[in-house]
Design a protein around this motif. Sequence first.
Motif, PDB file in Angstrom:
ATOM      1  N   VAL A  45       0.732  -0.937   0.476  1.00  0.00           N
ATOM      2  CA  VAL A  45      -0.270  -0.260  -0.029  1.00  0.00           C
ATOM      3  C   VAL A  45       1.311   1.258  -0.084  1.00  0.00           C
ATOM      4  O   VAL A  45       1.731   1.465   0.932  1.00  0.00           O
ATOM      5  N   HIS A  46       0.739   1.887  -1.169  1.00  0.00           N
ATOM      6  CA  HIS A  46       1.306   3.273  -1.049  1.00  0.00           C
ATOM      7  C   HIS A  46       1.144   4.031   0.391  1.00  0.00           C
ATOM      8  O   HIS A  46      -0.037   4.793   1.097  1.00  0.00           O
ATOM      9  N   SER A  86       7.148   1.225   5.204  1.00  0.00           N
ATOM     10  CA  SER A  86       6.824   2.689   4.795  1.00  0.00           C
ATOM     11  C   SER A  86       8.707   2.373   4.008  1.00  0.00           C
ATOM     12  O   SER A  86       9.492   2.916   5.233  1.00  0.00           O
ATOM     13  N   ASP A  87       8.421   3.439   2.499  1.00  0.00           N
ATOM     14  CA  ASP A  87      10.447   3.741   2.355  1.00  0.00           C
ATOM     15  C   ASP A  87      10.763   2.212   2.301  1.00  0.00           C
ATOM     16  O   ASP A  87      11.681   2.972   1.762  1.00  0.00           O
ATOM     17  N   PRO A 105      12.646   5.825  -5.455  1.00  0.00           N
ATOM     18  CA  PRO A 105      11.265   5.110  -6.347  1.00  0.00           C
ATOM     19  C   PRO A 105      10.844   4.555  -7.752  1.00  0.00           C
ATOM     20  O   PRO A 105      11.439   5.212  -8.202  1.00  0.00           O
ATOM     21  N   VAL A 106       9.679   3.360  -7.530  1.00  0.00           N
ATOM     22  CA  VAL A 106       9.222   3.448  -9.213  1.00  0.00           C
ATOM     23  C   VAL A 106       7.803   3.938  -9.074  1.00  0.00           C
ATOM     24  O   VAL A 106       6.668   4.048  -7.982  1.00  0.00           O
ATOM     25  N   ASN A 107       7.227   4.910 -10.110  1.00  0.00           N
ATOM     26  CA  ASN A 107       5.925   5.533 -10.132  1.00  0.00           C
ATOM     27  C   ASN A 107       5.704   6.478  -9.245  1.00  0.00           C
ATOM     28  O   ASN A 107       4.490   6.276  -8.263  1.00  0.00           O
ATOM     29  N   HIS A 108       6.633   6.293  -8.740  1.00  0.00           N
ATOM     30  CA  HIS A 108       6.790   7.582  -7.700  1.00  0.00           C
ATOM     31  C   HIS A 108       6.346   7.014  -6.169  1.00  0.00           C
ATOM     32  O   HIS A 108       5.920   7.662  -4.858  1.00  0.00           O
ATOM     33  N   SER A 109       6.626   6.069  -5.629  1.00  0.00           N
ATOM     34  CA  SER A 109       6.598   5.398  -4.857  1.00  0.00           C
ATOM     35  C   SER A 109       7.371   4.193  -4.548  1.00  0.00           C
ATOM     36  O   SER A 109       7.940   3.751  -5.262  1.00  0.00           O
ATOM     37  N   ARG A 110       7.409   4.220  -2.824  1.00  0.00           N
ATOM     38  CA  ARG A 110       8.115   3.354  -2.138  1.00  0.00           C
ATOM     39  C   ARG A 110       7.776   2.751  -1.327  1.00  0.00           C
ATOM     40  O   ARG A 110       8.354   4.039  -0.221  1.00  0.00           O
ATOM     41  N   GLY A 135      -6.964   2.807  -5.675  1.00  0.00           N
ATOM     42  CA  GLY A 135      -5.358   4.057  -6.111  1.00  0.00           C
ATOM     43  C   GLY A 135      -5.510   4.907  -7.219  1.00  0.00           C
ATOM     44  O   GLY A 135      -6.525   4.721  -8.409  1.00  0.00           O
ATOM     45  N   ALA A 136      -5.019   5.850  -6.906  1.00  0.00           N
ATOM     46  CA  ALA A 136      -5.033   7.251  -7.585  1.00  0.00           C
ATOM     47  C   ALA A 136      -3.535   7.124  -8.799  1.00  0.00           C
ATOM     48  O   ALA A 136      -3.182   7.899  -9.737  1.00  0.00           O
ATOM     49  N   ASN A 137      -2.789   5.928  -9.128  1.00  0.00           N
ATOM     50  CA  ASN A 137      -1.686   6.303  -9.913  1.00  0.00           C
ATOM     51  C   ASN A 137      -1.966   4.789 -11.380  1.00  0.00           C
ATOM     52  O   ASN A 137      -2.902   4.381 -11.143  1.00  0.00           O
ATOM     53  N   HIS A 138      -1.018   4.697 -12.093  1.00  0.00           N
ATOM     54  CA  HIS A 138      -0.925   3.249 -12.686  1.00  0.00           C
ATOM     55  C   HIS A 138       0.484   2.583 -11.725  1.00  0.00           C
ATOM     56  O   HIS A 138       0.807   1.359 -12.836  1.00  0.00           O
ATOM     57  N   ASP A 139       1.022   3.081 -11.072  1.00  0.00           N
ATOM     58  CA  ASP A 139       1.672   1.019 -10.508  1.00  0.00           C
ATOM     59  C   ASP A 139       0.752   0.079 -10.504  1.00  0.00           C
ATOM     60  O   ASP A 139      -0.582   0.170 -10.085  1.00  0.00           O
ATOM     61  N   GLY A 140       1.880  -0.835 -10.482  1.00  0.00           N
ATOM     62  CA  GLY A 140       0.947  -2.339 -10.988  1.00  0.00           C
ATOM     63  C   GLY A 140       0.174  -2.785 -12.003  1.00  0.00           C
ATOM     64  O   GLY A 140       0.473  -3.858 -12.526  1.00  0.00           O
ATOM     65  N   ALA A 141       0.301  -1.901 -13.045  1.00  0.00           N
ATOM     66  CA  ALA A 141       0.216  -2.130 -14.341  1.00  0.00           C
ATOM     67  C   ALA A 141       1.463  -2.874 -14.951  1.00  0.00           C
ATOM     68  O   ALA A 141       0.708  -3.813 -15.807  1.00  0.00           O
ATOM     69  N   ASP A 142       2.327  -2.481 -15.032  1.00  0.00           N
ATOM     70  CA  ASP A 142       3.671  -3.447 -15.430  1.00  0.00           C
ATOM     71  C   ASP A 142       4.113  -4.775 -14.868  1.00  0.00           C
ATOM     72  O   ASP A 142       3.939  -6.000 -15.302  1.00  0.00           O
TER      73      ASP A 142
END
Length: 196
Positions: A45-46, A86-87, A105-110, A135-142
């Motif tokens: 979870v982000h 976290s992080d 970070p990947v897709n602005h997330s770590r 969720g509000a971004n594209h993380d997980g698509a790849d």
Amino acid sequence: MSANPVEVAPIEAVAIGASAGAVQALLHILPALPADTPVPILIVVHVPPDRSNALVTLFQDRCRLRVKEAEDKEAIAHGTVYFAPSDYHLLVEAERTLALSSDEPVNHSRPAIDVLLETAADAFGPALTAIIMTGANHDGADGVRAVAAAGGVVIVEDPATAQVPTMPTAALAACPSARVMPLNDILAYLVGLKTR
């Protein structure tokens, strides 16, 4: 002459990714899972990097499964829910142990969902189920693309019922063969794993 039945690999692990709206979605799923759920559940979870991850505390007393924060080099145990700290990125190594990474970070997330799904797909292949929720971004698509390429099962929360549809929509665009389910059906799938 009858056709040969299609061989389906038994599921050995479930990986879940979610972001905005994750807590509500997971509260619908995790507390309802039976204590004898026969697979580990790995969750990203982000979480903001400057904030401690309160998810374990939130879910520990609500779930029949063991709930903990993932630790580096930890062996993966059935019937346990692992949250990425976290992080740190959460990875699955070839010998099916967990690893933590402070890579970029990947897709602005770590932690990033893609990192978990891609490494879990390498480790578990067709024995992995990946689930993308609200969720509000594209993380997980790849990541779901990698899971599908490895022969795993991909489930995407129905964007029409997701609290925030961006992430499920992106996952479906990347993996059109994914099974689309509302939360109740995702729960039923996970409960059904014990009979497969």
